[in-house]
Design a protein around this motif. Structure first.
Motif, short mmCIF file in Angstrom:
data_model
loop_
_atom_site.label_atom_id
_atom_site.label_comp_id
_atom_site.label_asym_id
_atom_site.label_seq_id
_atom_site.Cartn_x
_atom_site.Cartn_y
_atom_site.Cartn_z
N GLU A 6 0.84 -1.20 0.00
CA GLU A 6 0.00 0.00 0.00
C GLU A 6 0.88 1.25 0.00
O GLU A 6 1.80 1.36 0.79
CB GLU A 6 -0.87 0.02 1.27
N LYS A 7 0.54 2.19 -0.87
CA LYS A 7 1.29 3.45 -0.90
C LYS A 7 0.40 4.59 -0.39
O LYS A 7 -0.77 4.68 -0.77
CB LYS A 7 1.78 3.73 -2.32
N TYR A 8 0.95 5.42 0.46
CA TYR A 8 0.21 6.58 0.97
C TYR A 8 0.90 7.86 0.52
O TYR A 8 2.08 8.07 0.84
CB TYR A 8 0.12 6.50 2.51
N SER A 153 7.04 8.38 -5.53
CA SER A 153 6.69 7.33 -4.55
C SER A 153 5.77 6.27 -5.15
O SER A 153 5.79 5.12 -4.71
CB SER A 153 5.99 7.93 -3.33
N ASP A 154 4.94 6.67 -6.12
CA ASP A 154 4.08 5.67 -6.78
C ASP A 154 4.96 4.59 -7.41
O ASP A 154 4.66 3.39 -7.34
CB ASP A 154 3.24 6.32 -7.91
N THR A 155 6.05 5.04 -8.03
CA THR A 155 6.97 4.10 -8.71
C THR A 155 7.68 3.22 -7.68
O THR A 155 7.84 2.01 -7.90
CB THR A 155 7.96 4.89 -9.59
N ALA A 208 -1.68 14.31 -15.98
CA ALA A 208 -2.60 13.92 -14.89
C ALA A 208 -1.74 13.39 -13.74
O ALA A 208 -1.30 12.25 -13.77
CB ALA A 208 -3.57 12.86 -15.37
N LYS A 209 -1.46 14.26 -12.76
CA LYS A 209 -0.42 13.89 -11.79
C LYS A 209 -0.90 12.87 -10.75
O LYS A 209 -0.16 12.53 -9.82
CB LYS A 209 0.13 15.13 -11.10
N VAL A 210 -2.13 12.37 -10.93
CA VAL A 210 -2.67 11.41 -9.97
C VAL A 210 -1.80 10.15 -9.87
O VAL A 210 -1.76 9.52 -8.82
CB VAL A 210 -4.15 11.10 -10.32
MG MG Z 1 1.60 11.80 -6.32
#
Ligand code: MG
Ligand code: ADP
Ligand code: ASP
Length: 391
Positions: A6-8, A153-155, A208-210
């Motif tokens: 899980e990423k926060y 951090s998503d990566t 889209a930086k989401v």
């Molecule tokens: Mg972000």
């Protein structure tokens, strides 16, 4: 029992209240018997503040030192999260990228993950710990701290998921899914229950930086589903995975990138490869190139991010150079772009809004127009209204 990765993101851990709220939720899932690996970002706004502080001391800090500074934001978050969980009676342990061994290659400030040592994570999970890993950062084989680029951090999370053999990674943020446009800009934006890797890569790459686009590329490479969801309402979000709507020709999203500059070079006998080569060697990513040759004169133009203008200008050796700042790119994304007449419809919508188009690029699933930055919100709303809301 499942392994959950899980990423926060920053807003999910922005302050003590948010850290506690996330910790309560994690505790509940630990009670259900799951193993949890968390990847955590810096508290919201901290990375921007650190950059600002660095630039107030040195306008062009060395990449190595900037990385040492920027990585501290994530270090704060992981330690606080471990303390919050311990406080709730949950065994938790935090790791920076150097402690864990998230090995990167490439440049400072935009490093790429080469490998992740997972022995420690696996051992601690088996001992019953929640393992909390700092996102956004890595370490070179020589021991220097690196960062992966803004939003990275998503990566980190998807790379860790891949290294641990996870089938899915949950990315928690401040919106409850991927919408057809940024819901903070386009009122009528609709939430997708699922979206293909291909479309999401295009959305993220178009601004889209989401999600960090590299995280989606990695997910596609390793066949991992990303579940993008909110840590504010914990509802079912959007699943990013293999295409489910084969051949369904719809427009799936509108995205935009701001702070762009058009650089034009004019002269006799200009070489396209020399000119573009010089600009790209200066570090700038180049978009929407045009090349005109008329009566012995050549004009070459391209779009770059404004932050690279100075280095691009010093790299160009021949020709008369001019530039136009304060431009943006608005992109229409989805298989529907292939349908006959979509490009003409896009131009028609922008023209009816009185928005001038400075350049265009098209691919199989993306039509992008360069427009004045001041018109970018209006362009997104108008394109969304006519191409998506009326579908
Ligand atoms: Mg972000
Ligand atoms: P985090 O800090 O959790 O990584 P980000 O700020 O990087 O979160 O990304 C979430 C933001 O992305 C949202 O607040 C939203 O404004 C923006 N966004 C841009 N485009 C979209 C879209 N198509 N769907 C959802 N959110 C979007
Ligand atoms: N903290 C970093 C940034 O703001 C990384 C991330 O949030 O993903 O860019």
């Amino acid at each position: 029992m499942a392994l959950l990765v899980e990423k926060y993101g920053g807003t999910s851990v922005k302050n003590v209240t948010r850290v506690m709220e996330v910790a309560y939720n994690v505790r509940d899932r630990i009670k259900e018997g799951h193993q949890i690996v968390m990847v955590v970002s810096a508290p919201g706004g901290m990375t921007d503040e650190l950059i600002e502080r660095a630039k107030s001391i040195n306008s062009n800090p060395r990449g190595r030192e900037l990385d040492v500074l920027l990585s501290t934001g994530e270090q704060i978050s992981i330690a606080l999260m471990a303390m919050a969980l311990e406080n709730l009676g949950v065994k938790a342990i935090s790791y920076t990228a150097s402690q864990l061994g998230i090995i990167t290659v490439g440049e400072h400030n935009s490093a790429r993950i080469k490998e992740i040592h997972t022995e420690m994570v696996k051992r601690k999970l088996d001992e019953g710990y929640v393992v909390i890993v700092a996102g956004f950062q890595g370490v070179t084989p020589g021991g220097a701290v690196t960062t992966l680029g803004r939003g990275g951090s998503d990566t980190s999370a998807v790379a860790l998921g891949a290294a641990l053999g996870a089938r899915e990674v949950d990315i928690y943020t401040d919106v409850d899914g991927v919408y057809s446009a940024d819901p903070r800009i386009v009122e009528g934006a609709v939430k997708h229950s699922d979206i293909s890797y291909e479309e999401m890569i295009e959305m993220a790459g178009s601004g889209a930086k989401v999600l960090h686009s590299r995280s989606v590329e990695l997910a596609a490479k390793y066949g991992i589903d990303i579940h993008l969801r909110s840590s504010f309402n914990w509802r079912e979000g959007t699943r990013i995975g293999e295409e489910k709507h084969m051949e369904k020709h719809v427009i799936r999203g509108i995205a935009a990138t701001e702070n762009l500059t058009k650089v034009s070079i004019e002269g006799r006998c200009l070489s396209l490869s020399d000119t573009i080569g010089a600009i790209s060697r200066s570090g700038a990513n180049i978009d929407v190139i045009t090349h005109n040759y008329q009566r012995g004169r050549t004009e070459i133009s391209c779009i770059i991010k404004e932050e690279y203008l100075d280095s691009a200008l010093s790299a160009i050796e021949t020709g008369e150079v001019s530039w136009r700042k304060e431009l943006a790119k608005v992109s229409v994304i989805g298989l529907g772009v292939k349908s006959k007449g979509t490009a003409a419809t896009v131009f028609d919508i922008l023209s009816r809004e009185g928005i001038e188009v400075e350049g265009v690029s098209c691919s199989e699933i993306n039509i992008s127009c360069i427009i004045p930055e001041e018109d970018v919100k209006r362009a997104q709303c108008a394109l969304h209204k006519e191409l998506i809301e009326t579908e």
